[in-house]
Design a protein around this motif. Structure first.
Motif, PDB file in Angstrom:
ATOM      1  N   SER A   1       0.802  -1.215   0.000  1.00 50.76           N
ATOM      2  CA  SER A   1       0.000   0.000   0.000  1.00 50.76           C
ATOM      3  C   SER A   1       0.839   1.272   0.000  1.00 50.76           C
TER       4      SER A   1
ATOM      5  N   PRO B   1      -8.711  -2.782  -0.090  1.00 52.84           N
ATOM      6  CA  PRO B   1      -8.446  -1.673  -1.000  1.00 52.84           C
ATOM      7  C   PRO B   1      -8.710  -2.072  -2.449  1.00 52.84           C
ATOM      8  N   LYS B   2      -9.087  -1.086  -3.239  1.00 53.58           N
ATOM      9  CA  LYS B   2      -9.283  -1.271  -4.676  1.00 53.58           C
ATOM     10  C   LYS B   2     -10.246  -2.419  -4.985  1.00 53.58           C
TER      11      LYS B   2
ATOM     12  N   LEU C   1     -10.808   0.858 -11.054  1.00 55.51           N
ATOM     13  CA  LEU C   1     -10.814   2.314 -11.156  1.00 55.51           C
ATOM     14  C   LEU C   1     -11.677   2.786 -12.318  1.00 55.51           C
TER      15      LEU C   1
ATOM     16  N   TRP D   1      -4.902   4.754  -9.060  1.00 60.21           N
ATOM     17  CA  TRP D   1      -5.554   5.011  -7.768  1.00 60.21           C
ATOM     18  C   TRP D   1      -4.918   6.181  -7.024  1.00 60.21           C
TER      19      TRP D   1
ATOM     20  N   MET E   1      -6.993   9.272  -5.578  1.00 59.54           N
ATOM     21  CA  MET E   1      -7.045   9.650  -4.155  1.00 59.54           C
ATOM     22  C   MET E   1      -6.578  11.083  -3.926  1.00 59.54           C
TER      23      MET E   1
ATOM     24  N   GLU F   1      -8.830   4.308  -0.216  1.00 58.99           N
ATOM     25  CA  GLU F   1      -9.450   4.135  -1.531  1.00 58.99           C
ATOM     26  C   GLU F   1     -10.973   4.250  -1.438  1.00 58.99           C
TER      27      GLU F   1
END
Length: 136
Positions: free
Chosen positions: A9, A23-24, A28, A49, A53, A80
């Protein structure tokens, strides 16, 4: 021992909270299709990403969301997911009286394990008439 999620990360050793989705979770491209307005605020476009962000953090200010409310959302939901929520709020900004208040309510729901960004994202996709690729 290192946790793989922390190594990848690049976050400052922030563990995932137990209520947060990984996350994710959503591609996207799907998020940008559901919430295209956020791209208007990206200085050099949104290609990953990290760009997303950074843009969401800027949009937070335009929406009148306090730094503390966004920081709390990031801590509870993960960066995220909090960014996706900001994009969804931006997309519906004309229907939301207080973006900061709304984010705080969603953060409390997430803290209690009662919030998932999925339905919010799907509603944004439907609102933009982009459901054709999601069915089936």
């Amino acid at each position: 021992e290192f946790e793989p999620a922390l190594e990848k990360s690049g976050a400052a050793a922030e563990p995932l909270t137990r209520n947060a989705e990984p996350p994710k979770t959503y591609p996207l491209g799907l998020v940008l299709k559901a919430c295209p307005e956020i791209a208007d605020y990206a200085v050099e476009g949104i290609g990953n990403w990290r760009d997303f962000m950074i843009t969401a953090a800027q949009v937070r200010g335009y929406l009148g969301v306090s730094p503390s409310a966004y920081e709390d959302a990031c801590h509870v939901m993960g960066q995220e997911i909090a960014a996706v929520v900001i994009a969804c709020i931006l997309q519906r900004a004309q229907h939301i009286d207080s973006a900061g208040g709304y984010l705080r309510v969603l953060t409390e729901k997430a803290r209690a394990g009662e919030f998932s960004v999925g339905p919010m994202l799907m509603a944004a996709l439907r609102a933009n008439g982009a459901t054709a690729k999601m069915t089936g």
